[in-house]
Write an enzyme that holds these catalytic residues in place. Structure first.
Site, PDB file in Angstrom:
ATOM      1  N   ASP A 115       3.156  -4.776   7.550  1.00 47.16           N
ATOM      2  CA  ASP A 115       1.929  -3.988   7.463  1.00 47.16           C
ATOM      3  C   ASP A 115       0.771  -4.984   7.572  1.00 47.16           C
ATOM      4  OD1 ASP A 115      -0.384  -2.744   6.640  1.00 47.16           O
ATOM      5  OD2 ASP A 115       0.471  -1.847   4.833  1.00 47.16           O
TER       6      ASP A 115
ATOM      7  N   GLN B  63      -4.468  -5.351   6.494  1.00 43.58           N
ATOM      8  CA  GLN B  63      -5.464  -6.224   5.866  1.00 43.58           C
ATOM      9  C   GLN B  63      -5.482  -7.617   6.479  1.00 43.58           C
ATOM     10  OE1 GLN B  63      -7.746  -5.260   3.865  1.00 43.58           O
ATOM     11  NE2 GLN B  63      -6.924  -3.212   3.515  1.00 43.58           N
TER      12      GLN B  63
ATOM     13  N   HIS C  45       0.874  -1.173   0.000  1.00 45.56           N
ATOM     14  CA  HIS C  45       0.000   0.000   0.000  1.00 45.56           C
ATOM     15  C   HIS C  45       0.916   1.229   0.000  1.00 45.56           C
ATOM     16  CE1 HIS C  45      -2.745   2.964   1.840  1.00 45.56           C
ATOM     17  NE2 HIS C  45      -3.747   2.178   1.507  1.00 45.56           N
TER      18      HIS C  45
ATOM     19  N   CYS D 299      -4.919   2.646  -3.603  1.00 51.72           N
ATOM     20  CA  CYS D 299      -3.677   3.132  -2.986  1.00 51.72           C
ATOM     21  C   CYS D 299      -2.556   2.128  -3.171  1.00 51.72           C
ATOM     22  CB  CYS D 299      -3.857   3.470  -1.506  1.00 51.72           C
ATOM     23  SG  CYS D 299      -4.997   4.809  -1.229  1.00 51.72           S
TER      24      CYS D 299
ATOM     25  N   LYS E  84     -10.523  -1.125  10.588  1.00 50.76           N
ATOM     26  CA  LYS E  84     -10.711  -2.266   9.687  1.00 50.76           C
ATOM     27  C   LYS E  84     -11.093  -3.523  10.462  1.00 50.76           C
ATOM     28  CE  LYS E  84      -7.337  -0.648   6.256  1.00 50.76           C
ATOM     29  NZ  LYS E  84      -8.126   0.093   5.284  1.00 50.76           N
TER      30      LYS E  84
END
Lengths: 161, 419
Positions: B213, B216, B136, B377, B239
């Protein structure tokens, strides 16, 4: 919220499928590239202005149906008109698409009124105005315009649109 | 519909009481354009259950004051609830100590914290940072800023056509100038699950720390930072059914202690004179200013909620949704799925021949279906796939097979309009 049928109607779908004046012109008197960085849409607009009149115009690019149909109908609308007439139409189209004027109050808008519904879809306004934005850039010798550029006189923030 | 897909649909609904879960989410009862909302934009932000909403209201009604300051009743209550939220997050990711959990405004701020706190101190001219094509922008741009400032270099792990990282290429990128690795656990654009445990082990064997990261991944799978053995792990609260404006950075204690502060201000100091300031211990060293207290407590309630359902049950239901949706969408002529990694989270990026993603998004919205359209993104992924944008349906545990059917019907409607 506008019914999508008011936006994705026959005339728009037809211009998307069979865009008019699609391509480039070898020796344009005016040329600009328009870019919408939020969605990656980009189009080029070539114009031949001769003695103040638009003799030829063409566009090319990758974009959604709204943008492509808007560009196609823009070229058929301004071809043969004077630059001043085209500039009046640009202002009316932008005012209508951003919801500042209803299409009834745009005396020159004609069949471009099919884009009136886009003013209810804030994220899609920029798709419809990109070609007009780019034509304006070409007239004013701005080689590259963006729907996101702050310094651009045509910049319309999302909140406004 | 094939027999196989039918079986999947029945098995999933019987194993997982999705209707009972949906009753917890008031927003799912909304109608959009006179159609029941079908919310398939969970990779952008998930919805909030009543339990978390109630927790926020309770805090704001009975417990609010500033933390780590006053000796009065409310300040003590707020401080204790805030720190309890930190411990909930610690347990959620199985961190060794609660001081290894730093509250940030989200994943983006967490990555920026590592860039400023670790990168600016330990990465210099000529050093190399390894990132991947799947990142991202939030895990690209901070490192570009650092590279520009320091004269460091960014190396990028390529992907194959399925959207899987080429691990051989990753390993070849290492040399004695390699100082840092940043990798996404799950691709937000394609759903690919990266083999981060193996990647971390490879980097550690060469003395290189790794930031993951997890924006997600955390909502969809059980995270165990000790098992992964990562150095940093970042994710956002909104999220995973929590509020916006809150997220965490997990960092190994000795690394966090070695780092310089990110922001200066109150709460991150032990003493201040104009001659010398002594920084606070971790995690407070990285939490300058009044944090989003209610959001942190809300996030604590959100991970309680998810843990009560069980991350394994959540992952299993989402995988059923993904398999069913992938089978259904692949059966439509003129539709192409982008991202066909063997290991995938419930993200379905697709293209419809002759229809731009933004037109798809607008037309699906008219059917009450929320999907994301655009570059997500993740422009390097789009460039690699040679598309300007995709449409993306991303599922959460509260989505149903019927909603998949609504999406498929919506795509057929779009195709009909454009023929």
């Amino acid at each position: 919220m506008a019914d999508y049928k008011s936006l994705y109607q026959e005339v728009i779908l037809d211009h998307n499928k069979k865009p008019r004046n699609y391509g480039t012109i070898e020796h344009p008197s005016h040329h600009a590239v328009g870019h919408n960085p939020l969605c990656g849409d980009h189009i080029t607009v070539d114009v031949v202005v001769d003695e103040g009149r638009i003799n030829n115009i063409a566009f090319q690019g990758e974009s959604c149906a709204i943008c492509k149909a808007s560009a196609s109908m823009m070229t058929t609308s301004v071809k043969g008109k004077t630059r001043e007439e085209a500039e009046t139409l640009i202002q009316e189209f932008l005012a209508m698409a951003t919801g500042k004027l209803s299409h009834e109050n745009c005396p020159h808008i004609g069949r471009l009124a099919v884009f009136a519904g886009v003013s209810d879809l804030p994220t899609r306004v920029k798709c419809a105005i990109l070609p007009w934005h780019t034509l304006n850039g070409a007239f004013n010798a701005v080689a590259s315009t963006s729907t996101e550029a702050e310094e651009d006189p045509m910049h319309a923030p999302i909140g406004d649109a | 519909m094939s027999a196989n897909q039918t079986t999947q649909k029945i098995r999933s609904t019987s194993a997982f009481d999705v209707e009972r879960i949906r009753a917890d989410f008031p927003i799912l009862k909304l109608k959009v354009n006179d159609k029941p909302l079908v919310y398939l934009d969970n990779a952008a932000s998930s919805q909030m259950p009543q339990q978390v909403i109630d927790r926020l209201v309770y805090y704001q009604t009975k417990q609010h004051a500033n933390i780590h300051r006053g000796v009065h009743y409310l300040s003590e209550v707020a401080t204790s609830e805030f720190e309890e939220a930190r411990r909930k997050l610690q347990r959620f990711i199985n961190a060794n100590e609660d001081r290894e959990v730093i509250f940030t405004s989200g994943t983006t701020e967490a990555i920026n914290l590592v860039m400023h706190g670790y990168g600016r101190k330990f990465i210099g001219a000529g050093d190399e940072i390894i990132l991947t094509t799947l990142e991202h922008h939030a895990n690209i741009v901070p490192w570009q800023m650092l590279a520009e400032e320091k004269g460091a270099k960014i190396r990028v792990v390529p992907i194959n056509d399925a959207g899987e990282l080429l691990i051989d290429e990753y390993e070849k990128l290492f040399n004695d100038r390699t100082k840092f690795v940043g990798v996404t656990h799950v691709s937000n654009a394609l759903g690919s699950i990266n083999p981060i445990k193996e990647m971390i082990a490879f980097a550690h064997a060469r003395g290189v720390p790794v930031l993951v990261d997890g924006a997600q991944a955390a909502p969809h799978t059980k995270i165990d930072v000790q098992d992964l053995n990562c150095d940093f792990y970042a994710f956002s609260g909104h999220k995973l059914c929590g509020p916006t404006g809150i997220g965490i950075l997990y960092g190994r204690a000795e690394l966090l202690e070695s780092m310089q502060p990110f922001k200066g201000g109150g709460d991150m100091i032990l003493s201040v004179t104009f001659e010398k300031t002594t920084y606070n211990t971790i995690p407070h060293k990285f939490e300058a200013g009044t944090p989003p207290i209610s959001a942190a407590i809300g996030l604590g309630a959100a991970v309680d909620y998810l843990s009560a359902i069980g991350m394994d049950a959540i992952a299993a239901h989402e995988l059923d949704l993904l398999k069913y949706a992938t089978g259904q969408i692949s059966s439509i002529a003129g539709v192409r799925v982008m991202g066909t990694a063997e290991h995938k989270a419930a993200v379905l990026s697709f293209a419809v021949d002759g229809v731009h993603p933004h037109d798809i998004g607008t037309l699906l919205n008219q059917e009450g279906i929320a999907v994301r359209t655009g570059h997500h993104c993740a422009q390097p992924v789009m460039q690699r796939l040679h598309v300007p944008a995709t449409s993306r349906a991303s599922f959460a545990f509260y989505n149903t097979m019927d909603e998949v059917d609504a999406l498929i019907a919506g795509i057929r409607t779009v195709q009909k309009i454009f023929t």
